[in-house]
Design a protein around this motif. Sequence first.
Motif, PDB file in Angstrom:
ATOM      1  N   THR A 121      45.185  39.632 165.436  1.00  0.00           N
ATOM      2  CA  THR A 121      45.503  39.285 166.816  1.00  0.00           C
ATOM      3  C   THR A 121      44.578  38.164 167.283  1.00  0.00           C
ATOM      4  O   THR A 121      43.529  37.921 166.691  1.00  0.00           O
ATOM      5  CB  THR A 121      45.330  40.490 167.756  1.00  0.00           C
ATOM      6  N   ARG A 147      51.020  40.490 175.113  1.00  0.00           N
ATOM      7  CA  ARG A 147      51.187  41.061 173.772  1.00  0.00           C
ATOM      8  C   ARG A 147      52.081  40.186 172.913  1.00  0.00           C
ATOM      9  O   ARG A 147      51.812  39.961 171.737  1.00  0.00           O
ATOM     10  CB  ARG A 147      51.791  42.470 173.863  1.00  0.00           C
ATOM     11  N   GLY A 150      50.564  37.363 171.088  1.00  0.00           N
ATOM     12  CA  GLY A 150      49.685  37.626 169.950  1.00  0.00           C
ATOM     13  C   GLY A 150      48.360  38.283 170.266  1.00  0.00           C
ATOM     14  O   GLY A 150      47.487  38.385 169.400  1.00  0.00           O
ATOM     15  N   TYR A 151      48.187  38.767 171.492  1.00  0.00           N
ATOM     16  CA  TYR A 151      46.928  39.403 171.872  1.00  0.00           C
ATOM     17  C   TYR A 151      47.038  40.927 171.804  1.00  0.00           C
ATOM     18  O   TYR A 151      48.112  41.495 171.993  1.00  0.00           O
ATOM     19  CB  TYR A 151      46.530  38.990 173.288  1.00  0.00           C
ATOM     20  N   ASN A 152      45.905  41.552 171.557  1.00  0.00           N
ATOM     21  CA  ASN A 152      45.811  43.005 171.631  1.00  0.00           C
ATOM     22  C   ASN A 152      45.496  43.377 173.075  1.00  0.00           C
ATOM     23  O   ASN A 152      44.480  42.945 173.620  1.00  0.00           O
ATOM     24  CB  ASN A 152      44.706  43.517 170.697  1.00  0.00           C
TER      25      ASN A 152
END
Length: 260
Positions: A121, A147, A150-152
Amino acid sequence: MLSREGADFTVVLRRYDIEHQVSMTPEEMAKKLLPKDEVFKKVAEEVLYMRFKTVGPVVMEALKVRDPLDVINQGLVTGMEAVAKLYAEHVYFLPEIMMAAKVMEIGIAIAEKQVPGGRETKGTIIMHAVEGDPHDIGKNIAAVMVRSSGYNVIDMGRDVPIKDFIAKVEEVRPMMVSGTALMTTTMAVFPQEAKILQEKGIEIPLMGCGGAVNREYANSYDLGIYSEKAPQTPLIADKVREGYTWKQVREEWDSIVGGN
């Protein structure tokens, strides 16, 4: 008494701008927004049209001929980006956003199993509705978009006590945090959280969002940055990931969010 005979109430009851807002159907917009590659296009369409029953088989077929990370990023994520665009254009609304996000998550879970070591991520972001505030719809939409970029995301929910929020930040050490306040009685939580974070030596951006917050207020306390609309949040997160401080985000805010 006025007579209603012959009156066309469809004109009276129609929102003044609705024809402009829905001038294009999802199918028409899809032609412009979805990938040209037929494999990725089919995957993206599963998300765009919220196909819970068929997303699994379609993703499995795509994995036979495409790299799993590409299936995620160029297929599933691209489909969610199209959904976000439809939402911004008032063609899709909250139910479509949430259903499409679930379809995307199903597809990602399948594709991730074929990524050696799992999918990396971009970074971790904590999101929450501040203490005393029960409103979380805006946060939920923003979380979906973050999300899908590509982020947690660690979503702490709504009415999150300050002490719990601070404890989670100390535990996780995210790249940035985001809070939502829809009431003037709860927006005062932001400077309180920022002050405690600074006292603990945590100098990460604290994004203020929600109907009660404006840019001027979010910029009135240290660490504070602002996001007016959910689609702006991933754009700002990308800059933080590049190394921007909260001060730099403030200074370049207009150019960062661009036309969103």
